[in-house]
Write an enzyme that holds these catalytic residues in place. Sequence first.
Site, mmCIF file in Angstrom:
data_model
loop_
_atom_site.group_PDB
_atom_site.id
_atom_site.type_symbol
_atom_site.label_atom_id
_atom_site.label_comp_id
_atom_site.label_asym_id
_atom_site.label_seq_id
_atom_site.Cartn_x
_atom_site.Cartn_y
_atom_site.Cartn_z
ATOM 1 N N TRP A 235 0.869 -1.183 0.000
ATOM 2 C CA TRP A 235 0.000 0.000 0.000
ATOM 3 C C TRP A 235 0.896 1.219 0.000
ATOM 4 C CZ3 TRP A 235 -0.184 3.895 3.818
ATOM 5 C CH2 TRP A 235 -1.079 4.935 3.505
ATOM 6 N N ASP B 222 -6.809 -4.959 10.155
ATOM 7 C CA ASP B 222 -6.069 -3.700 10.026
ATOM 8 C C ASP B 222 -6.862 -2.576 10.683
ATOM 9 O OD1 ASP B 222 -4.527 -1.546 9.379
ATOM 10 O OD2 ASP B 222 -4.917 -1.587 7.227
ATOM 11 N N ASP C 67 -9.299 -3.559 1.754
ATOM 12 C CA ASP C 67 -9.383 -3.017 3.111
ATOM 13 C C ASP C 67 -10.797 -2.468 3.241
ATOM 14 O OD1 ASP C 67 -9.380 -0.977 5.204
ATOM 15 O OD2 ASP C 67 -7.218 -1.255 5.313
ATOM 16 N N GLU D 135 -2.893 -3.136 -2.475
ATOM 17 C CA GLU D 135 -3.990 -2.548 -1.686
ATOM 18 C C GLU D 135 -4.320 -1.134 -2.162
ATOM 19 O OE1 GLU D 135 -3.096 -2.266 2.495
ATOM 20 O OE2 GLU D 135 -5.092 -1.520 3.019
HETATM 21 C C1 RNT Z 1 -3.590 2.398 5.038
HETATM 22 C C2 RNT Z 1 -3.670 0.945 4.745
HETATM 23 C C3 RNT Z 1 -2.487 0.125 5.174
HETATM 24 C C4 RNT Z 1 -1.997 0.507 6.543
HETATM 25 C C5 RNT Z 1 -0.909 -0.371 7.113
HETATM 26 C C6 RNT Z 1 -0.168 0.305 8.216
HETATM 27 O O1 RNT Z 1 -4.762 3.057 4.804
HETATM 28 O O2 RNT Z 1 -4.832 0.428 5.255
HETATM 29 O O3 RNT Z 1 -2.799 -1.211 5.091
HETATM 30 O O4 RNT Z 1 -3.041 0.511 7.457
HETATM 31 O O5 RNT Z 1 -0.102 -0.862 6.137
HETATM 32 ZN ZN ZN Z 2 -5.087 -1.735 5.096
#
Ligand code: RNT
Ligand code: ZN
Length: 425
Positions: free
Chosen positions: A191, A332, A265, A232
């Site tokens: 990400w 997460d 996510d 992501e």
């Molecule tokens: C950020 C993403 C990512 C982070 C982590 C720390 O919006 O969700 O996955 O939360 O990598």
């Molecule tokens: Zn995330």
Amino acid sequence: MQTREHMKNIEKQYEYAKEYYAGLGINTDKVLKKLEKIPVSIHCWQGDDVVGFEESGSALGGGILATGNFKGRARNLAELQQDIEKAFSLIPGAKKINLHPIYGDFKGKKVDRNAITVDHFKSWADWAESNSAGIDFNPTPFSHIFAESGYTLSSKDKKIRDFWIEHTKRCREISNYFGKRLKKTCIFNLWIQDGSKDITLSKLEHRQILKDSLDEVFSIKYPESNIIDSLESKLFGIASESYVVGSHEFYLSYAVKNDKLITFDTGHFHPTELVSDKISAVLPYIKGIMLHLSRGIRWDSDHVTILSDEVINIMREIVISNALDKVYIGTDFFDASINRIGAWVIGARAVIKALLFALLEPVSLIKKYESSGQLFARLGLLEDTKTMPFGAVWNYYCSSQDMPQDLSWIDEVFKYEKDVLDARI
Ligand code: RNT
Ligand code: ZN
């Protein structure tokens, strides 16, 4: 952990539930055998508000935010591992720990992101081994001076871009090490924060650059048994409200074309958009899905995951689609306003409960109603599943794994708060 009478009650209730579900064609013993093998990847960054252990100690950037100041934040590797161990002792089933490079074992040395090596992560692999856990990994292209322009892998500045390409390559090398060493495939999840606060004209240029950077990073091949890559996307972040380079369409296209996983996510979409609806839409095309289960309240606020309709529906969609071997489940969220160990346990237990709920759904029976057009019965049975004795199966599952059942884990967290967190001043 529980008294003998307690155990007897749990078993009695389980026997009743077992018979109940058997009447619907569900074998609860088999379900529990399956459940214990499905790993949940628990993100390490709930333990320290995404700060990490770098000597440079950059403030959290990238448009993500942990709010609150609850006592006892893990300040170093030993404290973080101690806290994770406590959380793991209250979460039944197979587990992985999801790490970022900022959590390396730097032994007091300043190690920049383009200089991290496998050596900095050996102690994590040792820890995972002795805790029977797998490890997932992510680059950290944020909270760094080279991320301040808002662009990293999609930067027009070659110096900045090359720095992050090097970092990302090293992260994949470390992921490969984790997978090989632990004999558990490491999901490498990328990400990036890249984007802009306001109206941007060179959107396509940045996306072309990101595509080229990804191509370069992924040109290095590793065995799939060690590492699987995932991408992501995000709708927006703080200071990238108008434009995000790695949007959903961008990464979905890249993932389909290049045989990568897509990370969903649950906080990264418009509030009325549902990840549960996306699963069956991408499954015919995609290699697989990584889940970051989070709870966005009005925005991507990263509240602790709970047993919500959406989390249950996500698990239902995976189970109904027979896609458990293609979907990698992870959490997460980062809440610094409550006991952080409690937060982990609530989130992880909610995810596992949702998974159990999905595995106990009498899918064949409901599908029968569906295919014969008896649609009131389909809806009726779906409604009735909501009050079935699912809690009895859950509590039995916890006890059979020597984990506390519902309610009793709370006292364990209180005790830890008193014995350990209170001493961290
Ligand atoms: C950020 C993403 C990512 C982070 C982590 C720390 O919006 O969700 O996955 O939360 O990598
Ligand atoms: Zn995330």
